[in-house]
Design an enzyme around this catalytic site. Sequence first.
Site, short mmCIF file in Angstrom:
data_model
loop_
_atom_site.label_atom_id
_atom_site.label_comp_id
_atom_site.label_asym_id
_atom_site.label_seq_id
_atom_site.Cartn_x
_atom_site.Cartn_y
_atom_site.Cartn_z
N CYS A 156 0.83 -1.20 0.00
CA CYS A 156 0.00 0.00 0.00
C CYS A 156 0.87 1.26 0.00
CB CYS A 156 -0.89 -0.01 1.24
SG CYS A 156 -1.85 1.48 1.42
N CYS B 93 -2.36 -0.52 9.19
CA CYS B 93 -1.39 -1.63 9.09
C CYS B 93 -0.08 -1.22 9.76
CB CYS B 93 -1.08 -1.94 7.63
SG CYS B 93 -2.45 -2.65 6.73
N GLN C 41 -17.58 -11.02 13.01
CA GLN C 41 -16.13 -11.11 12.82
C GLN C 41 -15.74 -10.55 11.45
OE1 GLN C 41 -13.98 -12.16 15.12
NE2 GLN C 41 -15.23 -13.31 16.57
N GLU D 18 -25.73 -11.84 25.25
CA GLU D 18 -25.10 -10.73 24.53
C GLU D 18 -25.79 -9.43 24.94
OE1 GLU D 18 -22.81 -9.86 21.96
OE2 GLU D 18 -23.81 -7.92 21.99
N CYS E 64 -0.74 5.63 7.32
CA CYS E 64 -2.03 5.12 7.81
C CYS E 64 -1.83 4.33 9.11
CB CYS E 64 -2.65 4.25 6.72
SG CYS E 64 -4.09 3.34 7.25
N CYS F 269 -9.64 -11.38 21.39
CA CYS F 269 -8.96 -10.56 20.38
C CYS F 269 -7.90 -9.69 21.06
CB CYS F 269 -9.97 -9.71 19.62
SG CYS F 269 -10.98 -8.69 20.69
C1 LIG Z 1 -15.60 -10.06 20.24
S1 LIG Z 1 -17.34 -9.94 20.05
C2 LIG Z 1 -17.76 -11.66 19.90
C3 LIG Z 1 -19.10 -11.94 19.30
C4 LIG Z 1 -19.32 -13.35 18.80
N1 LIG Z 1 -18.87 -14.34 19.73
C5 LIG Z 1 -18.72 -13.55 17.44
O1 LIG Z 1 -17.78 -14.33 17.28
O2 LIG Z 1 -19.20 -12.92 16.47
C6 LIG Z 1 -17.82 -9.48 21.65
C7 LIG Z 1 -19.30 -9.29 21.82
O3 LIG Z 1 -19.55 -9.00 23.20
C8 LIG Z 1 -20.61 -8.07 23.29
N2 LIG Z 1 -20.54 -7.50 24.65
C9 LIG Z 1 -19.78 -6.46 25.08
N3 LIG Z 1 -19.90 -6.31 26.42
C10 LIG Z 1 -20.74 -7.28 26.83
C11 LIG Z 1 -21.24 -7.68 28.13
N4 LIG Z 1 -20.88 -7.01 29.22
N5 LIG Z 1 -22.06 -8.73 28.19
C12 LIG Z 1 -22.43 -9.40 27.08
N6 LIG Z 1 -21.98 -9.09 25.83
C13 LIG Z 1 -21.14 -8.05 25.71
C14 LIG Z 1 -20.40 -7.15 22.11
O4 LIG Z 1 -21.58 -6.48 21.77
C15 LIG Z 1 -19.94 -8.16 21.03
O5 LIG Z 1 -21.04 -8.64 20.31
#
Ligand SMILES: C[S@@+](CC[C@H](N)C(=O)[O-])C[C@H]1O[C@@H](n2cnc3c(N)ncnc32)[C@H](O)[C@@H]1O
Length: 456
Positions: free
Chosen positions: A75, A84, A285, A335, A81, A411
């Site tokens: 890039c 990356c 994701q 969630e 930027c 993550c």
């Molecule tokens: C890294 S994502 C994982 C989502 C899912 N497992 C996936 O692979 O697509 C983290 C998720 O946690 C939710 N989240 C954040 N804080 C939370 C909480 N205190 N209790 C429940 N969910 C929460 C976010 O909205 C998000 O959807």
Amino acid sequence: MNIPVEKNKIYEMTIDALGSNGEGIGRIDGFTVFVEGALPGEKIRVLIVKVKKNYGYGKLMETLEVSPERREPVCPVAKQCGGCQLQHLSYEAELAYKTKEVQDDLERIAGIKGVEVKPALGMADPWRYRNKAQFPVGQGKNDCAIGFYAKRSHRIVDTDRCFLQNECNDEIIGIVRQFLNEFQIPLYDEEKHKGLVRHILTRIGRNSGEIMVCIVVNGKKLPNSDRLVERLKKVEGVVSIVLNVNKEKTNVILGKKVITLWGKDTITDSIDGIEFEISPLSFYQVNPVQTEVLYGKAVELSDLKGDETVLDLYCGIGTISLFFARKAKRVFGVEIVPEAIADAKKNAERNGITNAEFAVGAAEEVIPRLYEEEGITADIVVVDPPRKGCDEKLLETILQISPEKIVYVSCNPATWARDLVVLKEGGYEVKEVQPVDQFPHSVHVEVVSLLQKRDM
Ligand SMILES: C[S@@+](CC[C@H](N)C(=O)[O-])C[C@H]1O[C@@H](n2cnc3c(N)ncnc32)[C@H](O)[C@@H]1O
């Protein structure tokens, strides 16, 4: 300690390692210096730009001995930027760096020795992999600027393509850029909190080919939006054009209100044969190829026999839940985002999955309440929290529930390692750690790990 370097002076040094932001780290007479853009093994000339008590920062002036792992960034704006950090490193070396980062966190933060982190699983083609793009919009020198934030700032680097994003974005950004300039739409000024258009967000279903374009505005309407819709709906794959209202003075990109301008309210996609409906406000994701690898690994580590009850905490739109539901007796997902749970319920129905249930709320509130009031149990608990990791109260309740296995997907290996300390002290042993490269060319790394209850 006597500091052996002086600001604004040039020194020679050798780089020994890469830091957590991808910067080169080396020592000058025992004094640690961080140098952006320098790679391990390289001998460099460095201008010292900042000196602190125990370390300093330098600017790379000249590379005297070049690392065999150095690559020319693909890039043209990779240096400016902030997206990356590792385009100047070979992909093999990047994967090795990510494996080491996870190993270091496991040993230093979690204090767990003797568990060997598996080599990070990388992509065969680590370009154009993202299914979600978020382009900030602002005033450029003459016309609008659309692109990415520069490193450590909110200055927009104006660019018409990103090599991590799907090619469809090149055309979409071109159309929006032309529209904003032609109709003189006010562009957002973050400092003054004035102007209308703040961000352009796109999402593409890799397997369905469906595209959503979302214009984020600091207002209720977009003038001449019908003209924009006319143009965007001609782009192959675009099935949904929405406006997101965000009038807050905040770094958070999306507001809570979504107005559909044309087409569907959601897009669909599938992962390993399971179909998902995705709303603009739901987490999904960003690397669909590696997500299949990640979820597949989570299921493999769980070694499901078919009679298990699984809790999927931080479940988003129920993606992991539905992967597990195919092999377990029952799955219960929690969630915090209501729209995501609405998607999760529809997704279970859409796929004819009847053994998955979902609840909205903070996992740290819902799970302790269900444990106290109903004595909720589980054989396997899956957690996939945001970057800040799991809430302590939730970890305590998981220990009380005492599942046979915990699958921790993260993550952010630093908060993952911090949480492992609690789980280890609560009687769990780390059995396997597998990094999966969800974010090639950036320093971010995803990890999936298996913890097993120790025999007491
Ligand atoms: C890294 S994502 C994982 C989502 C899912 N497992 C996936 O692979 O697509 C983290 C998720 O946690 C939710 N989240 C954040 N804080 C939370 C909480 N205190 N209790 C429940 N969910 C929460 C976010 O909205 C998000 O959807």
